[in-house]
Design a protein around this motif. Structure first.
Motif, PDB file in Angstrom:
ATOM      1  N   TYR A 201       0.833  -1.200   0.000  1.00 18.46           N
ATOM      2  CA  TYR A 201       0.000   0.000   0.000  1.00 18.46           C
ATOM      3  C   TYR A 201       0.870   1.252   0.000  1.00 18.46           C
ATOM      4  N   PRO A 202       0.387   2.339  -0.602  1.00 20.15           N
ATOM      5  CA  PRO A 202       1.119   3.613  -0.494  1.00 20.15           C
ATOM      6  C   PRO A 202       1.295   3.980   0.976  1.00 20.15           C
ATOM      7  N   ALA A 203       2.489   4.392   1.344  1.00 16.01           N
ATOM      8  CA  ALA A 203       2.774   4.735   2.736  1.00 16.01           C
ATOM      9  C   ALA A 203       1.964   5.955   3.154  1.00 16.01           C
ATOM     10  N   PRO A 204       1.678   6.103   4.461  1.00 12.79           N
ATOM     11  CA  PRO A 204       0.878   7.231   4.929  1.00 12.79           C
ATOM     12  C   PRO A 204       1.352   8.602   4.434  1.00 12.79           C
ATOM     13  N   PRO A 205       2.675   8.897   4.391  1.00 10.83           N
ATOM     14  CA  PRO A 205       3.067  10.207   3.851  1.00 10.83           C
ATOM     15  C   PRO A 205       2.639  10.394   2.398  1.00 10.83           C
ATOM     16  N   ALA A 206       2.698   9.306   1.593  1.00  9.49           N
ATOM     17  CA  ALA A 206       2.271   9.393   0.192  1.00  9.49           C
ATOM     18  C   ALA A 206       0.763   9.591   0.106  1.00  9.49           C
ATOM     19  N   VAL A 207       0.031   8.914   0.993  1.00 12.81           N
ATOM     20  CA  VAL A 207      -1.424   9.084   1.030  1.00 12.81           C
ATOM     21  C   VAL A 207      -1.762  10.526   1.390  1.00 12.81           C
ATOM     22  N   ALA A 208      -1.036  11.077   2.368  1.00 15.27           N
ATOM     23  CA  ALA A 208      -1.267  12.464   2.785  1.00 15.27           C
ATOM     24  C   ALA A 208      -0.993  13.429   1.638  1.00 15.27           C
ATOM     25  N   ASN A 209       0.097  13.201   0.908  1.00 17.10           N
ATOM     26  CA  ASN A 209       0.449  14.083  -0.205  1.00 17.10           C
ATOM     27  C   ASN A 209      -0.591  14.006  -1.317  1.00 17.10           C
ATOM     28  N   ALA A 210      -1.073  12.788  -1.615  1.00 16.71           N
ATOM     29  CA  ALA A 210      -2.096  12.620  -2.652  1.00 16.71           C
ATOM     30  C   ALA A 210      -3.394  13.300  -2.243  1.00 16.71           C
ATOM     31  N   TYR A 211      -3.715  13.226  -0.954  1.00 20.62           N
ATOM     32  CA  TYR A 211      -4.940  13.869  -0.462  1.00 20.62           C
ATOM     33  C   TYR A 211      -4.840  15.381  -0.600  1.00 20.62           C
ATOM     34  N   ILE A 212      -3.679  15.936  -0.289  1.00 20.86           N
ATOM     35  CA  ILE A 212      -3.469  17.387  -0.445  1.00 20.86           C
ATOM     36  C   ILE A 212      -3.644  17.783  -1.906  1.00 20.86           C
ATOM     37  N   ASN A 213      -3.052  17.002  -2.811  1.00 21.96           N
ATOM     38  CA  ASN A 213      -3.144  17.305  -4.244  1.00 21.96           C
ATOM     39  C   ASN A 213      -4.573  17.235  -4.765  1.00 21.96           C
ATOM     40  N   ALA A 214      -5.402  16.371  -4.148  1.00 20.71           N
ATOM     41  CA  ALA A 214      -6.779  16.179  -4.610  1.00 20.71           C
ATOM     42  C   ALA A 214      -7.767  17.137  -3.948  1.00 20.71           C
ATOM     43  N   SER A 215      -7.284  17.941  -2.980  1.00 22.58           N
ATOM     44  CA  SER A 215      -8.174  18.829  -2.226  1.00 22.58           C
ATOM     45  C   SER A 215      -7.954  20.279  -2.651  1.00 22.58           C
ATOM     46  N   ALA A 216      -8.996  20.896  -3.206  1.00 22.84           N
ATOM     47  CA  ALA A 216      -8.872  22.254  -3.730  1.00 22.84           C
ATOM     48  C   ALA A 216      -8.441  23.247  -2.660  1.00 22.84           C
ATOM     49  N   HIS A 217      -8.883  23.046  -1.417  1.00 19.63           N
ATOM     50  CA  HIS A 217      -8.573  23.997  -0.361  1.00 19.63           C
ATOM     51  C   HIS A 217      -7.182  23.776   0.247  1.00 19.63           C
ATOM     52  N   LEU A 218      -6.480  22.714  -0.174  1.00 22.58           N
ATOM     53  CA  LEU A 218      -5.171  22.413   0.393  1.00 22.58           C
ATOM     54  C   LEU A 218      -4.028  22.472  -0.629  1.00 22.58           C
TER      55      LEU A 218
ATOM     56  N   SER B 144      -2.975  24.401  -2.861  1.00 21.25           N
ATOM     57  CA  SER B 144      -2.246  25.641  -3.139  1.00 21.25           C
ATOM     58  C   SER B 144      -1.407  26.109  -1.946  1.00 21.25           C
ATOM     59  N   MET B 145      -1.343  25.323  -0.877  1.00 25.86           N
ATOM     60  CA  MET B 145      -0.572  25.738   0.294  1.00 25.86           C
ATOM     61  C   MET B 145       0.923  25.782  -0.041  1.00 25.86           C
ATOM     62  N   SER B 146       1.676  26.469   0.785  1.00 22.34           N
ATOM     63  CA  SER B 146       3.108  26.619   0.553  1.00 22.34           C
ATOM     64  C   SER B 146       3.823  25.285   0.736  1.00 22.34           C
ATOM     65  N   GLY B 147       5.003  25.173   0.123  1.00 20.23           N
ATOM     66  CA  GLY B 147       5.804  23.972   0.275  1.00 20.23           C
ATOM     67  C   GLY B 147       6.202  23.733   1.721  1.00 20.23           C
ATOM     68  N   LYS B 148       6.400  24.803   2.476  1.00 19.96           N
ATOM     69  CA  LYS B 148       6.767  24.679   3.875  1.00 19.96           C
ATOM     70  C   LYS B 148       5.645  24.024   4.675  1.00 19.96           C
ATOM     71  N   ARG B 149       4.416  24.460   4.471  1.00 17.83           N
ATOM     72  CA  ARG B 149       3.281  23.869   5.194  1.00 17.83           C
ATOM     73  C   ARG B 149       3.064  22.423   4.770  1.00 17.83           C
ATOM     74  N   ARG B 150       3.157  22.158   3.458  1.00 16.76           N
ATOM     75  CA  ARG B 150       2.979  20.790   2.970  1.00 16.76           C
ATOM     76  C   ARG B 150       4.040  19.872   3.592  1.00 16.76           C
ATOM     77  N   GLY B 151       5.286  20.346   3.605  1.00 21.39           N
ATOM     78  CA  GLY B 151       6.355  19.544   4.185  1.00 21.39           C
ATOM     79  C   GLY B 151       6.140  19.272   5.655  1.00 21.39           C
ATOM     80  N   CYS B 152       5.638  20.262   6.375  1.00 22.20           N
ATOM     81  CA  CYS B 152       5.340  20.104   7.801  1.00 22.20           C
ATOM     82  C   CYS B 152       4.287  19.029   8.012  1.00 22.20           C
ATOM     83  N   ILE B 153       3.213  19.076   7.215  1.00 18.65           N
ATOM     84  CA  ILE B 153       2.124  18.100   7.344  1.00 18.65           C
ATOM     85  C   ILE B 153       2.630  16.694   7.064  1.00 18.65           C
ATOM     86  N   ILE B 154       3.330  16.523   5.958  1.00 20.35           N
ATOM     87  CA  ILE B 154       3.809  15.189   5.567  1.00 20.35           C
ATOM     88  C   ILE B 154       4.803  14.656   6.588  1.00 20.35           C
ATOM     89  N   SER B 155       5.658  15.539   7.119  1.00 21.91           N
ATOM     90  CA  SER B 155       6.623  15.135   8.140  1.00 21.91           C
ATOM     91  C   SER B 155       5.915  14.664   9.416  1.00 21.91           C
TER      92      SER B 155
END
Length: 217
Positions: free
Chosen positions: A149-166, A168-179
């Protein structure tokens, strides 16, 4: 002649009463899973959470007929009338949900969904205010996992990419969430999101992403 203060107050009360009595469409938003989400599993049946919010400007206690459908199956066992009081979810709703909370004029609810097979599923959540219906619908796919299965960080990243409200967030915030998701996955005993290699609780990953989107700035 100017209207008296008494007459002005009465008129204001009548206007407010009229607004409260008139139908205003509730706002319903499915938070997870959302359209485009792929849920992987090689174990059936398994449980996936559906999380959504309901809000209304005149108060949640005026809502009725709450339904959560997967196709033609109502996950609540039937329409829940008067699902909320002014400060909480009613006992009938709490009995069929995994979590239910009220904050002012918004409720957030999670409902367990038992998935028995692969396929495409339509999720529809609706409720009414004096006959005016508010609803939201999402379509998700359940696929059999033939590899890891895709690892949880990959699932989180895919969810961000599929969510219109998420997305466009900055790379810093995305990195924080995935970390943070990766850290929760690594430290869990047993692993927080599920056993190493999967299947993982994608609904929990998605809800954590939503919470971390506010915590990570």
């Amino acid at each position: 002649m100017k209207p008296s203060i008494h007459h002005t107050a009465v008129a204001a009360l009548l206007v407010l009463s009229s607004l409260s009595a008139s139908a205003i469409e509730p706002t319903v938003s499915i938070l997870s899973p959302q359209t485009g989400t792929v849920i992987y599993s090689n174990v059936y049946p398994f449980v996936q959470s559906i999380t959504f919010s309901v809000s209304h400007p005149t108060g949640l206690d005026r809502l009725n007929a709450l339904n959560v459908f997967i196709g033609d199956q109502n996950l609540l066992g039937g329409s829940v009338g008067n699902p909320f009081n002014s400060q909480d979810c009613n006992p009938q709703l709490k009995a069929v949900t995994s979590s239910c909370s009220v904050n002012m004029s918004t409720a957030t609810i999670s409902v367990p969904w038992t998935i028995s097979s692969i396929g495409s599923y339509a999720i529809t959540v609706s409720t009414k205010h004096t006959g005016d219906t508010g609803q939201d619908s999402e379509t998700v796919s359940v696929q059999h996992a033939t590899t890891e299965y895709p690892a949880p960080p990959a699932v989180a990243n895919a969810y961000i990419n599929a969510s219109a409200h998420l997305k466009s967030m900055s790379g810093k915030r995305r990195g924080c969430i995935i970390s943070r998701v990766a850290d929760s996955h690594a430290r869990g005993t047993p692993t927080y999101y599920g056993p190493k290699g999967g299947p993982y609780n994608n609904g929990l990953i998605h809800s954590d992403v939503e919470a971390l989107a506010s915590a990570c700035q």
